[in-house]
Design a protein around this motif. Structure first.
Motif, short mmCIF file in Angstrom:
data_model
loop_
_atom_site.label_atom_id
_atom_site.label_comp_id
_atom_site.label_asym_id
_atom_site.label_seq_id
_atom_site.Cartn_x
_atom_site.Cartn_y
_atom_site.Cartn_z
N LEU A 109 0.83 -1.18 0.00
CA LEU A 109 0.00 0.00 0.00
C LEU A 109 0.87 1.24 0.00
O LEU A 109 2.02 1.22 0.49
N ASP A 110 0.34 2.32 -0.55
CA ASP A 110 1.10 3.57 -0.62
C ASP A 110 1.10 4.24 0.75
O ASP A 110 0.06 4.69 1.24
N GLN A 111 2.30 4.30 1.37
CA GLN A 111 2.41 4.88 2.71
C GLN A 111 2.25 6.39 2.72
O GLN A 111 2.04 6.99 3.78
N ARG A 112 2.30 7.01 1.54
CA ARG A 112 2.24 8.48 1.51
C ARG A 112 0.86 9.00 1.89
O ARG A 112 0.71 10.18 2.23
N VAL A 113 -0.16 8.12 1.82
CA VAL A 113 -1.48 8.57 2.23
C VAL A 113 -1.51 8.86 3.73
O VAL A 113 -2.33 9.67 4.20
N ALA A 114 -0.62 8.18 4.50
CA ALA A 114 -0.54 8.41 5.95
C ALA A 114 0.53 9.45 6.20
O ALA A 114 1.70 9.15 6.45
N HIS A 115 0.13 10.70 6.13
CA HIS A 115 1.12 11.78 6.31
C HIS A 115 0.68 12.78 7.37
O HIS A 115 1.29 13.83 7.53
N SER A 116 -0.39 12.43 8.10
CA SER A 116 -0.91 13.38 9.08
C SER A 116 -1.58 12.61 10.21
O SER A 116 -2.05 11.48 10.01
N PRO A 117 -1.61 13.18 11.42
CA PRO A 117 -2.36 12.53 12.49
C PRO A 117 -3.86 12.45 12.18
O PRO A 117 -4.58 11.65 12.78
N GLN A 118 -4.30 13.31 11.24
CA GLN A 118 -5.70 13.26 10.82
C GLN A 118 -5.89 12.17 9.77
O GLN A 118 -5.03 11.94 8.93
N ILE A 119 -7.03 11.51 9.84
CA ILE A 119 -7.32 10.43 8.88
C ILE A 119 -7.66 11.07 7.53
O ILE A 119 -8.52 11.95 7.44
N VAL A 120 -6.97 10.64 6.50
CA VAL A 120 -7.23 11.09 5.13
C VAL A 120 -7.42 9.86 4.25
O VAL A 120 -6.98 8.75 4.59
N HIS A 121 -8.07 10.07 3.11
CA HIS A 121 -8.27 8.94 2.20
C HIS A 121 -8.22 9.42 0.76
O HIS A 121 -8.46 10.59 0.45
N ARG A 122 -7.94 8.47 -0.13
CA ARG A 122 -7.95 8.72 -1.56
C ARG A 122 -7.90 7.37 -2.27
O ARG A 122 -7.68 6.34 -1.63
N ILE A 123 -8.10 7.41 -3.57
CA ILE A 123 -8.07 6.20 -4.37
C ILE A 123 -6.62 5.97 -4.82
O ILE A 123 -6.03 6.82 -5.47
N GLU A 124 -6.08 4.83 -4.45
CA GLU A 124 -4.70 4.48 -4.79
C GLU A 124 -4.68 3.11 -5.46
O GLU A 124 -5.67 2.37 -5.44
N ARG A 125 -3.52 2.78 -5.97
CA ARG A 125 -3.34 1.47 -6.56
C ARG A 125 -3.09 0.47 -5.46
O ARG A 125 -2.15 0.60 -4.67
N GLY A 126 -3.94 -0.59 -5.38
CA GLY A 126 -3.80 -1.61 -4.36
C GLY A 126 -3.27 -2.91 -4.94
O GLY A 126 -3.01 -3.02 -6.14
N PRO A 127 -3.13 -3.95 -4.13
CA PRO A 127 -2.61 -5.24 -4.60
C PRO A 127 -3.47 -5.87 -5.70
O PRO A 127 -2.96 -6.59 -6.55
#
Length: 453
Positions: A109-127
């Motif tokens: 999974l793309d770890q760059r989505v976790a860049h803040s203590p706040q929960i964020v989301h987006r559509i990324e390429r998964g397995p």
């Protein structure tokens, strides 16, 4: 019986199109609204579920003595333990291998989505394809950044929406069919009185009835009453016209007979013979015009009376008996009348027309005159034929003119075929004269008064 399709411009077609349009618009509106509401609902549910899971994952993630991540226990959702299930999570700390869910047997999974203590989301390429990915950063005991990421395949959401759309489409199609069927039944029930009125009018036109029979709704009953009153009034007018025509004939013929008689007496005197000849000639012309115009007025008046029918061959048998007495040296025969039937016409007009044609054929026939009937397509073609000398094309074109006589020695006034033409027009048919191999034929077509062909 096969149901007829609605005619263009009919009320039935308009109602069917209106019902179909409103059902289509209503079903389309329900389908669009329901799919939009369901899509928003399931998307919200998915996002809420993923947010709960990412928080749960953050609480369960711990660091060991060397700072490597581990989980206190598995997540509550077992789908994260099934290989390539479409539900994945990953916990990463800088300098250590990432900790992955058992379901993620390949990829990351793309770890760059976790860049803040706040929960964020987006559509990324998964397995296993595009994935809805949630992420956040937690702090370790020594202030380390712990990247917590959780994801669900987008196809999971899309398949749920597609399944709902398919099932909704089937149910709405069934509802549309039921609504259309109900609408057609309601249209049929609502227009049934008009169908019965149409059948009653056809019965009057076909000679099977003299009035519009039946019980009708309050909206149509006044129209039916007015039509019946009109039919009755028309019948009374025809009866009065017949009486007036007879009175006029009597009032004109009597003085004309006196004038003719006086002219004949004057013709015996040498001094007044020339004047008497002029009077006799004009009296004969007046008699021809009186006979022609009275026959025309009578046929036109009778033609407007609805509900008349003529039983055949019963109505023609008296005419044939009269013709056999009038032309005793000729044979009169009937063909095609083996089974009795009725035609929609005024009996007096039809009998007069046949009598004129039979009399004319009897004058010119060598030995045989035949009246035949051929029934087809809801009508009957009556043909009077003879074995006489026939006519040329020029004579046929002039035969129906008033006063036309091709043989001065032959008895008659030259009005017969002219009156026959007018009577045929009053019967709403066309008189056709044609040459045959044996003589002349005169034919016309009238509708049947019943469905027997």
């Amino acid at each position: 019986m096969r149901a007829a399709l609605p005619a263009s411009g009919s009320l039935r077609l308009r109602f069917v199109l209106a019902v179909g349009l409103w059902v289509l618009l209503g079903i389309a509106g329900i389908w669009f609204t329901a799919t939009q509401v369901f899509t928003r609902h399931i998307e919200t549910a998915y996002h809420e579920e993923l947010e709960v899971h990412v928080r749960e994952l953050a609480r369960l993630a711990e660091l060991d003595g060397e700072g490597a991540p581990y989980l206190l226990r598995p997540l509550s959702d077992p789908r994260y333990e099934e290989p390539l299930s479409g539900f994945y999570w990953e916990v990463a700390v800088h300098g250590h291998p990432p900790l992955k869910s058992e379901s993620m047997t390949r990829g990351e999974l793309d770890q760059r989505v976790a860049h803040s203590p706040q929960i964020v989301h987006r559509i990324e390429r998964g397995p296993t394809g595009p994935a809805i990915t949630y992420g956040m950063i937690e702090r370790g005991p020594a202030g380390e950044e712990v990247h917590v990421v959780i994801a669900t395949d987008q196809r999971e959401l899309d398949e749920d929406i597609a399944a709902f759309s398919r099932e909704l489409s089937w149910w709405l199609a069934a509802l549309a069919t039921a609504l259309l069927a109900t609408g057609l039944v309601m249209i049929g029930i609502g227009l049934k009185p008009l169908d019965r009125l149409g059948s009653a009018i056809n019965a009057v036109r076909g000679g099977r009835s003299r009035t519009l029979d039946g019980t009708y709704p309050a909206e149509i009953a006044p129209l039916v009453s007015d039509l019946n009153a009109y039919i009755a009034q028309t019948g009374q007018m025809v009866d009065r016209a017949r009486v007036h025509a007879g009175n006029l004939a009597h009032s004109l013929r009597t003085p004309l007979a006196v004038i003719t008689d006086e002219a004949e007496r004057l013709a015996d005197n040498e001094a007044t013979r020339a004047s008497a000849t002029v009077l006799l000639d004009h009296a004969e012309r007046m008699q021809q015009q009186i006979d022609y115009q009275l026959a025309r007025a009578r046929s036109n008046a009778v033609a407007r009376l609805p509900g008349e029918s003529v039983p055949l061959p019963d109505a023609l048998e008296p005419v044939l008996r009269a013709m056999r007495r009038l032309h005793p040296d000729k044979a009169f025969a009937m063909q095609g009348f083996e089974r009795p039937f009725s035609v929609a016409a005024d009996q007096a007009n039809l009998v007069d027309l046949c009598a004129i044609l039979l009399d004319n054929a009897g004058k010119w026939a060598a030995r045989q005159v035949t009246i035949g009937a051929v029934r087809a397509d809801g009508g009957c073609r009556l043909t009077v034929s003879d074995d006489g000398p026939g006519m040329t094309d020029e004579q046929i074109a002039r035969a129906t003119e008033i006063g036309t006589r091709f043989d001065p020695d032959m008895p008659g006034s030259g009005l017969g075929l002219a009156m026959a033409l007018d009577i045929a027009e009053a019967l709403d048919t066309r008189l056709v004269l044609s040459r045959t191999t044996t003589g002349l034929a005169a034919s016309f077509r009238v509708p049947l008064a019943d469905k027997t062909a």
